[in-house]
Write a protein that holds these residues in place. Structure first.
Motif, short mmCIF file in Angstrom:
data_model
loop_
_atom_site.label_atom_id
_atom_site.label_comp_id
_atom_site.label_asym_id
_atom_site.label_seq_id
_atom_site.Cartn_x
_atom_site.Cartn_y
_atom_site.Cartn_z
N TYR A 87 0.81 -1.23 0.00
CA TYR A 87 0.00 0.00 0.00
C TYR A 87 0.83 1.27 0.00
O TYR A 87 0.33 2.35 0.29
CB TYR A 87 -0.96 0.05 1.20
CG TYR A 87 -2.23 -0.75 1.08
CD1 TYR A 87 -2.37 -1.78 0.16
CD2 TYR A 87 -3.31 -0.46 1.89
CE1 TYR A 87 -3.53 -2.50 0.06
CE2 TYR A 87 -4.50 -1.18 1.81
CZ TYR A 87 -4.60 -2.20 0.88
OH TYR A 87 -5.78 -2.91 0.78
N GLY A 120 -4.31 -5.33 -9.75
CA GLY A 120 -5.39 -4.58 -9.10
C GLY A 120 -5.56 -3.19 -9.66
O GLY A 120 -5.93 -3.00 -10.82
N HIS A 121 -5.26 -2.21 -8.86
CA HIS A 121 -5.42 -0.80 -9.25
C HIS A 121 -4.17 -0.22 -9.89
O HIS A 121 -4.03 0.99 -10.00
CB HIS A 121 -5.84 0.04 -8.05
CG HIS A 121 -7.15 -0.37 -7.45
ND1 HIS A 121 -8.35 -0.19 -8.10
CD2 HIS A 121 -7.44 -1.00 -6.29
CE1 HIS A 121 -9.33 -0.66 -7.36
NE2 HIS A 121 -8.80 -1.17 -6.25
N ALA A 124 -1.87 2.32 -7.66
CA ALA A 124 -2.43 3.64 -7.34
C ALA A 124 -2.11 4.10 -5.92
O ALA A 124 -1.86 5.29 -5.70
CB ALA A 124 -3.95 3.63 -7.55
N LYS A 125 -2.12 3.19 -4.97
CA LYS A 125 -1.89 3.62 -3.58
C LYS A 125 -0.50 4.20 -3.38
O LYS A 125 -0.30 5.08 -2.54
CB LYS A 125 -2.15 2.46 -2.62
CG LYS A 125 -3.62 2.04 -2.56
CD LYS A 125 -3.82 0.87 -1.61
CE LYS A 125 -5.25 0.40 -1.62
NZ LYS A 125 -5.59 -0.37 -2.83
N PHE A 148 -2.19 4.75 -13.90
CA PHE A 148 -2.12 3.49 -13.15
C PHE A 148 -2.42 2.38 -14.15
O PHE A 148 -3.50 2.37 -14.74
CB PHE A 148 -3.19 3.41 -12.04
CG PHE A 148 -3.45 4.67 -11.29
CD1 PHE A 148 -2.49 5.25 -10.50
CD2 PHE A 148 -4.70 5.29 -11.35
CE1 PHE A 148 -2.75 6.41 -9.79
CE2 PHE A 148 -4.97 6.43 -10.64
CZ PHE A 148 -3.99 7.00 -9.85
N ASN A 150 -2.85 -1.66 -14.96
CA ASN A 150 -2.94 -3.06 -14.55
C ASN A 150 -2.28 -3.91 -15.63
O ASN A 150 -2.79 -4.01 -16.74
CB ASN A 150 -4.39 -3.47 -14.34
CG ASN A 150 -4.52 -4.89 -13.79
OD1 ASN A 150 -3.72 -5.77 -14.13
ND2 ASN A 150 -5.49 -5.11 -12.93
#
Length: 196
Positions: A87, A120-121, A124-125, A148, A150
């Motif tokens: 994260y 996933g994203h 992005a985190k 971002f 994937n």
């Protein structure tokens, strides 16, 4: 012709076939072929020692750190390829950010952009943690577009060497470079609203 904008590109992944480093290779190619007035230089952070202020001797940093700080100081703007680890940003990237922020902070006032790839994203985190770090070290990030990617959704985005092969993703990366160019010119007090 206007002066060339020098962009230092940093990947937070040290893996040989890293997709994030592949984004940087593609950005370098785009700067040579379709984004005029921008020169992207990849700067490797794998040789930086772990941050330890005991390594600073009378205001002098280890040679690898001095060379890295010199590259950042001489750049007009920064392109980060930031993988998402737990994260957040990767340890190698955070280490590089910390070394270059040691007094005098060589990040200060620089425009920057972030790209990332993952599952996933698409990492992005890591963007939002990097933006938080940027507040303290006085980096100025472009807000739009965001990138971002994937890597695991079809069609294939990268080849086995980690090179970006997806044309739609290359177009989005081009838009990042154009936005970074315009923002850099704006912060330099030049007309940065004209995309080429």
């Amino acid at each position: 012709m206007s002066a060339l904008i020098k962009v230092v590109a940093i990947s937070g992944s040290l893996r040989k076939a890293s997709y994030n480093t592949g984004l940087i290779r593609s950005a370098i190619e785009l700067s040579k072929t379709v984004v005029e007035g921008v020169e992207v230089e990849y700067v490797d952070i794998s040789n930086l020692p772990l941050l330890n202020t005991d390594l600073e001797k009378e205001g002098i940093f280890p040679a690898e750190v001095e060379a890295f700080r010199h590259k950042i100081h001489g750049a007009d703007s920064i392109l980060f390829a930031s993988p998402e680890y737990n994260y957040s940003v990767s340890a190698p990237l955070k280490n590089a950010l910390d070394w270059a922020s040691r007094p005098p902070n060589v990040w200060g006032g620089k425009p920057a952009a972030i790209v990332s790839v993952g599952g996933g994203h698409g990492g992005a985190k890591s963007h939002y943690h990097l933006r938080q770090i940027g507040v303290y070290i006085d980096l100025h990030f472009i807000n739009k577009p965001e990138f971002f990617l994937n890597a695991f959704q079809p069609p294939a985005k990268f080849n086995s060497d980690g090179d970006l092969i997806d044309e739609d993703s290359k177009h989005k990366l081009k838009e990042i470079l154009l936005s970074l160019k315009a923002f850099t010119l704006q912060l330099q007090g030049k007309n940065g609203n004209n995309y080429q």
